[in-house]
Design a protein around this motif. Structure first.
Motif, PDB file in Angstrom:
ATOM      1  N   GLN A 226       0.820  -1.204   0.000  1.00 17.47           N
ATOM      2  CA  GLN A 226       0.000   0.000   0.000  1.00 17.47           C
ATOM      3  C   GLN A 226       0.856   1.257   0.000  1.00 17.47           C
ATOM      4  N   LYS A 227       1.999   1.209   0.718  1.00 20.55           N
ATOM      5  CA  LYS A 227       2.869   2.383   0.781  1.00 20.55           C
ATOM      6  C   LYS A 227       3.367   2.763  -0.606  1.00 20.55           C
ATOM      7  N   ILE A 228       3.834   1.787  -1.378  1.00 19.08           N
ATOM      8  CA  ILE A 228       4.358   2.068  -2.713  1.00 19.08           C
ATOM      9  C   ILE A 228       3.238   2.552  -3.625  1.00 19.08           C
ATOM     10  N   CYS A 229       2.068   1.935  -3.550  1.00 18.61           N
ATOM     11  CA  CYS A 229       0.945   2.365  -4.389  1.00 18.61           C
ATOM     12  C   CYS A 229       0.508   3.790  -4.060  1.00 18.61           C
ATOM     13  N   GLU A 230       0.485   4.133  -2.776  1.00 17.49           N
ATOM     14  CA  GLU A 230       0.110   5.494  -2.382  1.00 17.49           C
ATOM     15  C   GLU A 230       1.142   6.509  -2.855  1.00 17.49           C
ATOM     16  N   LYS A 231       2.418   6.146  -2.748  1.00 19.23           N
ATOM     17  CA  LYS A 231       3.458   7.049  -3.238  1.00 19.23           C
ATOM     18  C   LYS A 231       3.346   7.214  -4.753  1.00 19.23           C
ATOM     19  N   ALA A 232       3.031   6.133  -5.445  1.00 16.61           N
ATOM     20  CA  ALA A 232       2.875   6.208  -6.888  1.00 16.61           C
ATOM     21  C   ALA A 232       1.722   7.132  -7.266  1.00 16.61           C
ATOM     22  N   SER A 233       0.658   7.117  -6.482  1.00 11.68           N
ATOM     23  CA  SER A 233      -0.486   8.008  -6.735  1.00 11.68           C
ATOM     24  C   SER A 233      -0.067   9.466  -6.633  1.00 11.68           C
ATOM     25  N   LEU A 234       0.658   9.785  -5.570  1.00 13.05           N
ATOM     26  CA  LEU A 234       1.090  11.167  -5.376  1.00 13.05           C
ATOM     27  C   LEU A 234       2.144  11.553  -6.411  1.00 13.05           C
ATOM     28  N   ALA A 235       3.020  10.602  -6.759  1.00  9.65           N
ATOM     29  CA  ALA A 235       4.032  10.873  -7.791  1.00  9.65           C
ATOM     30  C   ALA A 235       3.351  11.204  -9.117  1.00  9.65           C
ATOM     31  N   TYR A 236       2.297  10.465  -9.440  1.00 11.62           N
ATOM     32  CA  TYR A 236       1.567  10.730 -10.682  1.00 11.62           C
ATOM     33  C   TYR A 236       0.916  12.115 -10.632  1.00 11.62           C
ATOM     34  N   LYS A 237       0.378  12.476  -9.478  1.00 15.38           N
ATOM     35  CA  LYS A 237      -0.243  13.799  -9.327  1.00 15.38           C
ATOM     36  C   LYS A 237       0.785  14.908  -9.566  1.00 15.38           C
ATOM     37  N   PHE A 238       1.971  14.718  -8.985  1.00 13.22           N
ATOM     38  CA  PHE A 238       3.031  15.723  -9.153  1.00 13.22           C
ATOM     39  C   PHE A 238       3.543  15.769 -10.591  1.00 13.22           C
ATOM     40  N   VAL A 268      11.808  -0.249  -7.204  1.00 14.19           N
ATOM     41  CA  VAL A 268      13.271  -0.346  -7.361  1.00 14.19           C
ATOM     42  C   VAL A 268      13.969   0.547  -6.349  1.00 14.19           C
ATOM     43  N   ILE A 269      13.453   1.749  -6.169  1.00 17.90           N
ATOM     44  CA  ILE A 269      14.040   2.694  -5.211  1.00 17.90           C
ATOM     45  C   ILE A 269      13.959   2.132  -3.798  1.00 17.90           C
ATOM     46  N   ASP A 270      12.821   1.560  -3.449  1.00 19.34           N
ATOM     47  CA  ASP A 270      12.618   1.036  -2.099  1.00 19.34           C
ATOM     48  C   ASP A 270      13.630  -0.060  -1.769  1.00 19.34           C
ATOM     49  N   GLN A 408      35.357  -0.160  10.030  1.00 21.17           N
ATOM     50  CA  GLN A 408      34.956   0.787  11.082  1.00 21.17           C
ATOM     51  C   GLN A 408      35.939   1.953  11.160  1.00 21.17           C
ATOM     52  N   LEU A 409      37.254   1.666  11.099  1.00 16.54           N
ATOM     53  CA  LEU A 409      38.266   2.717  11.194  1.00 16.54           C
ATOM     54  C   LEU A 409      38.253   3.622   9.965  1.00 16.54           C
ATOM     55  N   MET A 410      37.978   3.035   8.800  1.00 17.51           N
ATOM     56  CA  MET A 410      37.917   3.841   7.580  1.00 17.51           C
ATOM     57  C   MET A 410      36.731   4.797   7.619  1.00 17.51           C
ATOM     58  N   ASN A 411      35.712   4.426   8.414  1.00 13.48           N
ATOM     59  CA  ASN A 411      34.518   5.257   8.558  1.00 13.48           C
ATOM     60  C   ASN A 411      33.862   5.519   7.218  1.00 13.48           C
ATOM     61  N   ARG A 412      33.956   4.559   6.320  1.00 12.69           N
ATOM     62  CA  ARG A 412      33.328   4.641   5.019  1.00 12.69           C
ATOM     63  C   ARG A 412      32.709   3.287   4.708  1.00 12.69           C
ATOM     64  N   PRO A 413      31.515   3.232   4.178  1.00 11.70           N
ATOM     65  CA  PRO A 413      30.719   4.398   3.871  1.00 11.70           C
ATOM     66  C   PRO A 413      29.723   4.725   4.968  1.00 11.70           C
ATOM     67  N   GLN A 414      29.400   5.972   5.133  1.00 12.44           N
ATOM     68  CA  GLN A 414      28.271   6.350   5.977  1.00 12.44           C
ATOM     69  C   GLN A 414      27.038   6.417   5.078  1.00 12.44           C
ATOM     70  N   LEU A 415      26.723   5.301   4.479  1.00 10.43           N
ATOM     71  CA  LEU A 415      25.640   5.222   3.517  1.00 10.43           C
ATOM     72  C   LEU A 415      24.715   4.083   3.899  1.00 10.43           C
ATOM     73  N   ASN A 416      23.464   4.214   3.559  1.00 11.29           N
ATOM     74  CA  ASN A 416      22.498   3.139   3.787  1.00 11.29           C
ATOM     75  C   ASN A 416      21.827   2.803   2.466  1.00 11.29           C
ATOM     76  N   ILE A 417      21.599   1.516   2.244  1.00 17.75           N
ATOM     77  CA  ILE A 417      20.832   1.079   1.100  1.00 17.75           C
ATOM     78  C   ILE A 417      19.398   0.915   1.547  1.00 17.75           C
ATOM     79  N   ARG A 418      18.483   1.417   0.737  1.00 19.48           N
ATOM     80  CA  ARG A 418      17.073   1.362   1.123  1.00 19.48           C
ATOM     81  C   ARG A 418      16.587  -0.073   1.218  1.00 19.48           C
TER      82      ARG A 418
END
Length: 418
Positions: A226-238, A268-270, A408-418
Motif C-alpha cells: 500500500q505504501k508504494i501504491c500510495e506514493k505512486a499516486s502522489l508521484a503521478y499527481k506531481f 526499485v528505489i525502495d 569501522q576505522l575507515m569510517n566509510r561508507p556512511q551510507l544506507n541502502i534502502r
C-alpha cells in the motif's frame, strides 16, 4: 538488491496489474492532497518573486574498467557478480555515477549534476540556470550532461520533499531524454518487461544511458504494498504538473503506462536506492537519494569483500576490495554495516528490509569477542598488512574481525541502502 521479484508489475501490455494502482484513479488521500497543495503553493510563491561524465571508457561494463568482473546466476544466489581475476587489497573494483538522484529542497548552492559544493572562492564560478532560482552547475560539462533538467526547469519538481517520489519522477525524466517520443519509450520498456525471465536475466551492459535504463528495469523491486501504491499516486499527481509530461502523456494507454512506470521505479528505489548527504556547510547537510544500476546487483554479506563509498564532494560511487579476493570468488557488499555482534538482530533487520534471511559466513559463525579484541588492538597500518595477505577462501573468524575493524576505522561508507 536480491529479493523475490514477485508478480510482474506489468503483466503484459493490457496492464493487468492496473488494479494494484487502486489509489491512482485520480484519487489521493486528504493528507496527500494537502502535501500536494503545500508544494504547489511553495512553487507558485517562488515564481512570483523570481527575477528573471565522459567519466568512463570501456566495453560493455565500463564501471568495472580496473578489474575483470563477470555476472552469473544460480538457484542459490540468484544473479551475482564474481571476480574473473584475483583482486588485490584496496584495488578499485567499480566506479559509477548514479543513473538518477534526488536532493531535498534547499536554497544552498551545489551542482545539480555531480553534487559538488563550491568552496568559498568558487561561488561566483558556478553556472546558474537562467530560469530556476536555486539550480546551479559547477561547469559547462555538467550543464551539458544534465539533459533531464530541461524537462523540469522552472516547475514544481524542485519543491517536492518526498525523495522517493522525487527520484521516481527524476528516473522518468531521465528515461524521456533517451527517446524522441513517448511511444518509442513505451515500446522499449514493453519489450523489456515482456521477458519472462526479467528478474533472473543478466544485464547486457551499462555502456550508455539506454543500456543503463535496461539495467534499472531488470533490478528487483520491493513487493508492491500500500505504501508504494500510495506514493505512486502522489508521484503521478506531481508529475502531471510538469508541462512536458502533461503534453506528451495524453492518451489513456500512455497515462496507464506512466503510472506503472512510476510504480516500478518506486519499487526499485525502495529496494536499491542509496541514502547519503551533501555537506553544504559546517552545520548543514542535505539528504539525497541515489540509484546506481550495476551496483545494485551485488549480493549482501555481513562481512563483505568489497566496501563502497561516495567520492568526496561529488556523487561518484567507488568500490574497493577490503582484502585479497581470489579468482572466481563472489563479490559482496554490505547493505547495512553491522560492527557489533548480534546475529539475530542482523538477520531480523535484513529480512525486514530486503525480504531474505542472511546465511553469510558471519551469520553462520559470528566473530568471537576474543577475535574482535585482538583486531581492536591493532593499528590501521597493521590491519592493512593483514588484509593485504588475507585469504578468505577458508572462513576464519579472526580475518572477519580484521575486515570489520578496518571498515569501522575507515569510517566509510556512511551510507544506507534502502
Amino acid at each position: 538488491m536480491s529479493s523475490d521479484y514477485g508478480k510482474y508489475v506489468w503483466q503484459k501490455h493490457a496492464y493487468g496489474a492496473h488494479r494494484q494502482f487502486y489509489v491512482a484513479n485520480n484519487e489521493i488521500s486528504d493528507e496527500q492532497y494537502q502535501e500536494f497543495k503545500k508544494v504547489l503553493a511553495t512553487f507558485n510563491n517562488e515564481r512570483q518573486h523570481h527575477q528573471h561524465f565522459q567519466i568512463y571508457k570501456g566495453d560493455k561494463f565500463p564501471c568495472f574498467q580496473k578489474v575483470n568482473v563477470g555476472f552469473e546466476s544460480d538457484s542459490t544466489y540468484g544473479r551475482f557478480l564474481k571476480a574473473n581475476q584475483s583482486i588485490h587489497f584496496n584495488q578499485e573494483v567499480f566506479k559509477s555515477a548514479p543513473f538518477a538522484s534526488a536532493v531535498e529542497p534547499t536554497s544552498h548552492q551545489f551542482c545539480l549534476t555531480c553534487h559538488k559544493v563550491p568552496s568559498q572562492t568558487e561561488h561566483d564560478t558556478f553556472i546558474q540556470c537562467s530560469q530556476c532560482i536555486n539550480v546551479f552547475f559547477c561547469c559547462i560539462q555538467c550543464k551539458i550532461d544534465n539533459q533531464s533538467h530541461k524537462f523540469e526547469c522552472d516547475t514544481i519538481f524542485r519543491h517536492i520533499t518526498d525523495l522517493d517520489i522525487k527520484l521516481s519522477i527524476q528516473m522518468v525524466l531521465e528515461a524521456m531524454t533517451l527517446f524522441a517520443t513517448v511511444n518509442q519509450l513505451q515500446s522499449y520498456i514493453e519489450r523489456i518487461v515482456d521477458d519472462k525471465t526479467l528478474s533472473q536475466s543478466i544485464p547486457v551492459g551499462c555502456f550508455d544511458k539506454v543500456a543503463r535504463l535496461d539495467c534499472i528495469m531488470r533490478l528487483c523491486p520491493s513487493p508492491l504494498d500500500q505504501k508504494i501504491c500510495e506514493k505512486a499516486s502522489l508521484a503521478y499527481k506531481f508529475v502531471m504538473e510538469i508541462p512536458v509530461i502533461k503534453m506528451n502523456f495524453k492518451l489513456k494507454s500512455q497515462t496507464r503506462f506512466l503510472k506503472h512506470l512510476l510504480m516500478h521505479f518506486l519499487g526499485v528505489i525502495d529496494a536499491n536506492a542509496i541514502v547519503a548527504h551533501i555537506k553544504v556547510s559546517k552545520s548543514t547537510q542535505l539528504k539525497r537519494l541515489l540509484i546506481y544500476e550495476v551496483f545494485s546487483f551485488f549480493n549482501h554479506s555481513c562481512c563483505p569483500n568489497v566496501f563502497y563509498y561516495l567520492q568526496q564532494n561529488n556523487n561518484v560511487m567507488i568500490g574497493r576490495a577490503n582484502h585479497t579476493i581470489n579468482q572466481n570468488e563472489q563479490l559482496f557488499i554490505n547493505y547495512e554495516f553491522f560492527y557489533d555482534n548480534n546475529t539475530e538482530e542482523r538477520r531480523q533487520y535484513i529480512e525486514e528490509n530486503w525480504k531474505f534471511i542472511c546465511h553469510c559466513n558471519r551469520c553462520e559463525q559470528d566473530v568471537t569477542e576474543e577475535s574482535r579484541q585482538r583486531a581492536e588492538e591493532m593499528s590501521l597500518d597493521e590491519l592493512k598488512t593483514q588484509l593485504n595477505t588475507t585469504d578468505m577462501t577458508t572462513w576464519r573468524r579472526q580475518h572477519c574481525a580484521y575486515i570489520l575493524r578496518y571498515m569501522q576505522l575507515m569510517n566509510r561508507p556512511q551510507l544506507n541502502i534502502r
